[in-house]
Design an enzyme around this catalytic site. Structure first.
Site, PDB file in Angstrom:
ATOM      1  CD1 TRP A 181      45.766  33.060  40.332  1.00  0.00           C
ATOM      2  CD2 TRP A 181      44.854  34.347  38.736  1.00  0.00           C
ATOM      3  NE1 TRP A 181      44.455  33.288  40.676  1.00  0.00           N
ATOM      4  CE2 TRP A 181      43.874  34.072  39.718  1.00  0.00           C
ATOM      5  CE3 TRP A 181      44.508  35.136  37.639  1.00  0.00           C
ATOM      6  CZ2 TRP A 181      42.566  34.561  39.640  1.00  0.00           C
ATOM      7  CZ3 TRP A 181      43.201  35.627  37.547  1.00  0.00           C
ATOM      8  CH2 TRP A 181      42.252  35.345  38.543  1.00  0.00           C
ATOM      9  CD  GLU A 222      49.109  34.961  41.754  1.00  0.00           C
ATOM     10  OE1 GLU A 222      49.403  35.158  40.550  1.00  0.00           O
ATOM     11  OE2 GLU A 222      48.672  35.852  42.500  1.00  0.00           O
ATOM     12  CE  LYS A 224      41.664  35.527  43.936  1.00  0.00           C
ATOM     13  NZ  LYS A 224      41.639  36.513  42.842  1.00  0.00           N
ATOM     14  CG  ASP A 255      48.429  37.875  45.439  1.00  0.00           C
ATOM     15  OD1 ASP A 255      47.963  38.467  46.436  1.00  0.00           O
ATOM     16  OD2 ASP A 255      48.348  38.333  44.285  1.00  0.00           O
ATOM     17  CG  HIS A 258      45.813  35.228  45.933  1.00  0.00           C
ATOM     18  ND1 HIS A 258      46.197  34.746  44.716  1.00  0.00           N
ATOM     19  CD2 HIS A 258      45.248  36.441  45.684  1.00  0.00           C
ATOM     20  CE1 HIS A 258      45.922  35.631  43.771  1.00  0.00           C
ATOM     21  NE2 HIS A 258      45.350  36.662  44.341  1.00  0.00           N
ATOM     22  CG  HIS A 282      51.870  38.310  42.717  1.00  0.00           C
ATOM     23  ND1 HIS A 282      50.836  37.983  41.876  1.00  0.00           N
ATOM     24  CD2 HIS A 282      52.987  38.287  41.963  1.00  0.00           C
ATOM     25  CE1 HIS A 282      51.313  37.768  40.661  1.00  0.00           C
ATOM     26  NE2 HIS A 282      52.621  37.938  40.689  1.00  0.00           N
ATOM     27  CG  ASP A 292      44.841  42.893  44.018  1.00  0.00           C
ATOM     28  OD1 ASP A 292      45.957  42.438  44.270  1.00  0.00           O
ATOM     29  OD2 ASP A 292      43.904  42.191  43.569  1.00  0.00           O
TER      30      ASP A 292
END
Ligand code: RNT
Ligand code: ZN
Length: 413
Positions: A181, A222, A224, A255, A258, A282, A292
């Protein structure tokens, strides 16, 4: 076996569900617990400071692990209270060494103590390059930086991470999932997104050029939607990495924080699994943004678990976690968060899928609706307690006492 479990087993059997089979399956599903919840994403490098890259752990609850030994002690405690055999997701900034190697100088030796620990505990390792919290990432541009020297620095970091990960996989006899990432993006609207994306693609290609045995190491990328400081453009967007993963045969990492807050990440599992061989998750809880938060046993997590079970992709999906909260006991966050993922999986394994599918396929949406709602009353908690019992870990009040006891121990540090 408790009376409560016997009753639960009979109740589920009425719906055609085998609770013993669900428990047996759950025992085989590893969760990759992330090391960075233990120390607020700080790491153990001697020369760098704050996390950067738009990632932020807020809070100052006492007891943060400040050294690799403290982190490992906290991890030992956490795994001791999570039923089953699991994995640890390490980040490159968690090196354990007296030396001060820069990111483009790290070698296996800087991480060898983690492998010793992993061999002792039976925990398998996953890995991540750390492309943030570094002076060469201050522009929020790394692999897509216009300066070739900066790109080369990060490419070298990525290559070294892959070599280290492959050695982890070899030593522990389990493929190390190695995730990339990068924070790359622009705060304000760029005029040449294409150039930045071409640079990111070329850097990734250079980083991945050396093929590794998939029995030892597998690459994941990953995406986002946006981050703090890169609101106008994120170079590694979902479309960018979906295409990249398909073209180059890497894993795709999704994720949950994201994407746009109203998008269902669970819906993306079956959609992307048709195009990529393996997925990395994630699992996280975004609150209004990629905040998070520690995952709860809530509908977003349940839906993820349902899709994994229903789409039958558990054997090609690596379940990693990504949350960090510094306002509560860090070990409690690990234990409760990881157990929540397992609880969601258990609930999914306990659904009468045949009946639900038969109803859907015959357009009997009333039955699908009635069954979906009625089974919410089934005693999955008794099955969970049986699972914990079989795995020799506490649940309920005794778990809370354990978590409190250990937290006060960390506060003596
Ligand atoms: C950041 C990404 C990334 C990090 C970890 C620490 O937005 O989610 O996965 O959280 O690598
Ligand atoms: Zn993540």
């Amino acid at each position: 076996m408790t009376h409560a479990y016997d009753l639960a087993k009979a109740q589920y059997a009425d719906w055609g569900v085998d609770t013993d089979a669900a428990i047996a399956r759950l025992k085989t599903i590893p969760i990759s617990m992330h090391c960075w919840q233990g120390d607020d994403v700080v790491g153990f490098e001697k020369q760098t400071g704050a996390s950067g890259g738009g990632i932020q752990a807020t809070g100052n609850h006492p007891g943060r692990a400040r050294t690799p030994d403290e982190l490992r002690a906290d991890l030992d405690f956490a795994y001791g209270n999570i039923p089953g055999a699991h994995r640890l997701n390490l980040h490159a900034m968690y090196m354990d060494t007296d030396q001060t190697p820069d990111r483009d100088e790290i070698t296996y030796d800087h991480f060898a103590s983690w492998v010793d620990w992993a061999k002792d505990t039976g925990v398998k390792l996953d890995f991540n390059g750390t492309f943030f919290a570094h002076s060469k990432a201050d522009d929020n541009l790394t692999l897509s930086h216009p300066d070739a020297g900066i790109r080369d620095f990060w490419i070298e970091h990525g290559k070294r991470c892959r070599d280290i990960a492959a050695r982890f996989g070899q030593e522990l006899d389990s493929p190390c999932i190695t995730n990339v990432w990068v924070p790359d993006g622009y705060k304000d609207t760029p005029v040449d997104r294409m150039a930045a994306r071409r640079r990111l693609e070329a850097s990734l290609d250079a980083m991945f050029a050396n093929a590794h045995d998939p029995a030892r190491m597998k690459d994941a990328v990953e995406s986002k939607l946006f981050g703090i400081g890169v609101e106008a453009a994120t170079i590694g967007s979902h479309e960018f990495y979906l295409g990249y993963a398909i073209r180059r045969g890497t894993l795709l990492c999704l994720d949950m924080g994201h994407f746009h807050p109203t998008e269902s990440v669970a819906d993306k599992l079956s959609a992307t699994a048709l195009s990529v061989k393996e997925l990395l998750l994630h699992v996280s809880r975004p609150m209004r943004w990629d905040s998070d938060h520690v995952i709860l046993l809530d509908d977003s997590i349940r839906t993820m678990a349902d899709e994994l079970v229903s789409a039958d992709i558990l054997d090609r999906t690596h379940i990693g976690l990504d949350f960090f909260d510094a306002t509560i006991s860090r070990t409690a966050a690990w234990v409760i968060g990881t157990r929540n993922m397992q609880k969601a999986l258990l609930e999914s394994l306990l659904r009468p899928w045949h009946r639900l599918r038969a109803a859907e396929d015959s357009f009997d949406f009333s039955t699908r609706f009635m069954v979906t709602e009625e089974i919410k009353d089934l005693p999955s908690g008794a099955v969970w307690a049986e699972f914990c019992n079989q795995m020799g870990v506490p649940c309920g009040q005794s778990l809370i006492s354990e978590l409190e006891r250990y937290q006060s121990k960390t506060e003596q540090r």
